[in-house]
Design a protein around this motif. Structure first.
Motif, short mmCIF file in Angstrom:
data_model
loop_
_atom_site.label_atom_id
_atom_site.label_comp_id
_atom_site.label_asym_id
_atom_site.label_seq_id
_atom_site.Cartn_x
_atom_site.Cartn_y
_atom_site.Cartn_z
N GLU A 14 0.58 -1.42 0.19
CA GLU A 14 -0.34 -0.53 0.03
C GLU A 14 1.42 1.24 -0.25
O GLU A 14 0.55 2.26 -0.82
CB GLU A 14 -1.22 -0.17 0.96
CG GLU A 14 -2.07 -1.06 1.31
CD GLU A 14 -2.33 -0.64 0.07
OE1 GLU A 14 -3.34 0.17 -0.25
OE2 GLU A 14 -3.28 -1.72 -0.74
N GLU A 15 2.03 1.50 0.84
CA GLU A 15 3.00 2.30 0.63
C GLU A 15 3.42 2.92 -0.75
O GLU A 15 3.41 4.20 -1.12
CB GLU A 15 3.60 2.19 1.47
CG GLU A 15 4.95 3.13 1.66
CD GLU A 15 5.77 3.39 3.47
OE1 GLU A 15 6.59 4.29 3.03
OE2 GLU A 15 6.10 2.76 3.96
N GLU A 16 3.78 1.61 -1.33
CA GLU A 16 4.39 1.91 -2.88
C GLU A 16 3.85 2.29 -3.35
O GLU A 16 3.61 3.60 -4.53
CB GLU A 16 4.59 0.45 -3.11
CG GLU A 16 6.38 -0.15 -2.02
CD GLU A 16 6.47 -1.36 -3.17
OE1 GLU A 16 8.18 -1.72 -3.40
OE2 GLU A 16 5.71 -2.07 -3.00
N LYS A 17 1.93 2.02 -3.50
CA LYS A 17 1.28 2.66 -4.72
C LYS A 17 0.56 3.57 -3.40
O LYS A 17 1.12 4.24 -5.25
CB LYS A 17 0.13 1.50 -4.13
CG LYS A 17 -0.05 0.07 -4.20
CD LYS A 17 -1.35 -0.02 -4.60
CE LYS A 17 -1.18 -2.20 -5.38
NZ LYS A 17 -2.88 -2.43 -4.46
N MET A 18 0.58 4.19 -2.83
CA MET A 18 1.30 5.66 -2.22
C MET A 18 1.90 6.65 -2.76
O MET A 18 1.56 7.54 -3.56
CB MET A 18 0.23 5.65 -0.55
CG MET A 18 0.18 6.91 -0.88
SD MET A 18 0.28 7.42 1.83
CE MET A 18 -0.37 5.28 1.99
N GLY A 24 2.40 11.07 -9.05
CA GLY A 24 1.45 10.89 -10.12
C GLY A 24 0.94 12.66 -9.92
O GLY A 24 0.38 13.47 -10.41
N GLU A 25 0.36 12.94 -8.59
CA GLU A 25 -0.26 14.42 -8.18
C GLU A 25 0.92 14.92 -7.74
O GLU A 25 0.12 16.50 -8.62
CB GLU A 25 -0.30 14.42 -6.59
CG GLU A 25 -1.71 13.44 -6.29
CD GLU A 25 -2.16 13.13 -5.47
OE1 GLU A 25 -2.28 13.44 -4.44
OE2 GLU A 25 -3.64 11.21 -5.30
N LEU A 26 1.65 14.97 -7.95
CA LEU A 26 3.08 16.67 -8.19
C LEU A 26 3.42 16.40 -9.40
O LEU A 26 4.09 17.16 -9.34
CB LEU A 26 4.26 16.20 -7.59
CG LEU A 26 3.53 16.18 -5.43
CD1 LEU A 26 4.75 15.71 -4.82
CD2 LEU A 26 3.60 17.17 -5.02
N GLY A 27 2.69 15.81 -10.37
CA GLY A 27 2.89 15.94 -11.94
C GLY A 27 4.61 15.42 -12.64
O GLY A 27 5.32 16.01 -12.99
N ARG A 47 9.66 15.53 -0.27
CA ARG A 47 8.04 15.90 -0.77
C ARG A 47 7.35 14.52 -0.67
O ARG A 47 6.67 14.85 0.31
CB ARG A 47 7.78 16.91 -1.78
CG ARG A 47 6.51 18.14 -2.44
CD ARG A 47 6.21 18.35 -1.00
NE ARG A 47 4.86 19.69 -1.23
CZ ARG A 47 4.44 19.52 -0.64
NH1 ARG A 47 4.62 19.38 0.55
NH2 ARG A 47 2.88 20.03 -1.26
N ILE A 48 7.75 14.42 -1.50
CA ILE A 48 6.50 12.89 -1.69
C ILE A 48 7.16 11.65 -0.47
O ILE A 48 5.40 11.58 0.29
CB ILE A 48 7.72 12.21 -3.17
CG1 ILE A 48 7.12 11.97 -4.50
CG2 ILE A 48 6.94 10.52 -3.30
CD1 ILE A 48 7.62 11.85 -5.25
N GLY A 49 8.11 11.92 0.10
CA GLY A 49 8.20 11.05 1.73
C GLY A 49 7.27 12.10 2.52
O GLY A 49 6.95 11.32 3.64
N GLY A 50 7.49 13.15 2.20
CA GLY A 50 6.82 14.30 3.51
C GLY A 50 5.48 13.64 2.84
O GLY A 50 4.50 13.67 4.62
N LEU A 51 4.37 13.42 2.23
CA LEU A 51 3.31 12.78 2.39
C LEU A 51 2.62 12.44 2.27
O LEU A 51 1.80 11.86 2.55
CB LEU A 51 3.10 14.08 0.60
CG LEU A 51 3.05 15.24 -0.16
CD1 LEU A 51 2.95 15.75 -1.35
CD2 LEU A 51 1.95 16.13 0.79
#
Length: 67
Positions: A14-18, A24-27, A47-51
Motif C-alpha cells: 500500500e505504501e508503494e502504491k501511495m 502523479g499528483e505532483l506531476g 516532498r513525496i516522503g513527507g506526503l
C-alpha cells in the motif's frame, strides 16, 4: 539509461502504491516511469516522503476514531 521495469500494481505494498499516486499528483510520475526514482531531486523525493508520512498519520488517526 535506466532499465525499464514494469509496474505491477497487484504486487505492490500500500505504501508503494501511495508513493506512485503522490508522484502523479505532483506531476512527477512521467519522469519516474521514464527514468526511475533516481531522476528526482532530493527536494522532490523529500516532498513525496513527507506526503506519504502525512497520509499514513491521517489514516491511523481515522482508524483510532473508529475504535
Amino acid at each position: 539509461m535506466a532499465k525499464q521495469k514494469k509496474i505491477d500494481l497487484e504486487n505492490m505494498t500500500e505504501e508503494e502504491k501511495m508513493k506512485y499516486e503522490i508522484a502523479g499528483e505532483l506531476g512527477l510520475l512521467d519522469r519516474v516511469l521514464k527514468d526511475g526514482w533516481r531522476s528526482l531531486t532530493a527536494k522532490e523525493t523529500g516532498r513525496i516522503g513527507g506526503l506519504v508520512t502525512r497520509r499514513k498519520r491521517q489514516m491511523a488517526a481515522e482508524e483510532n476514531k473508529k475504535s
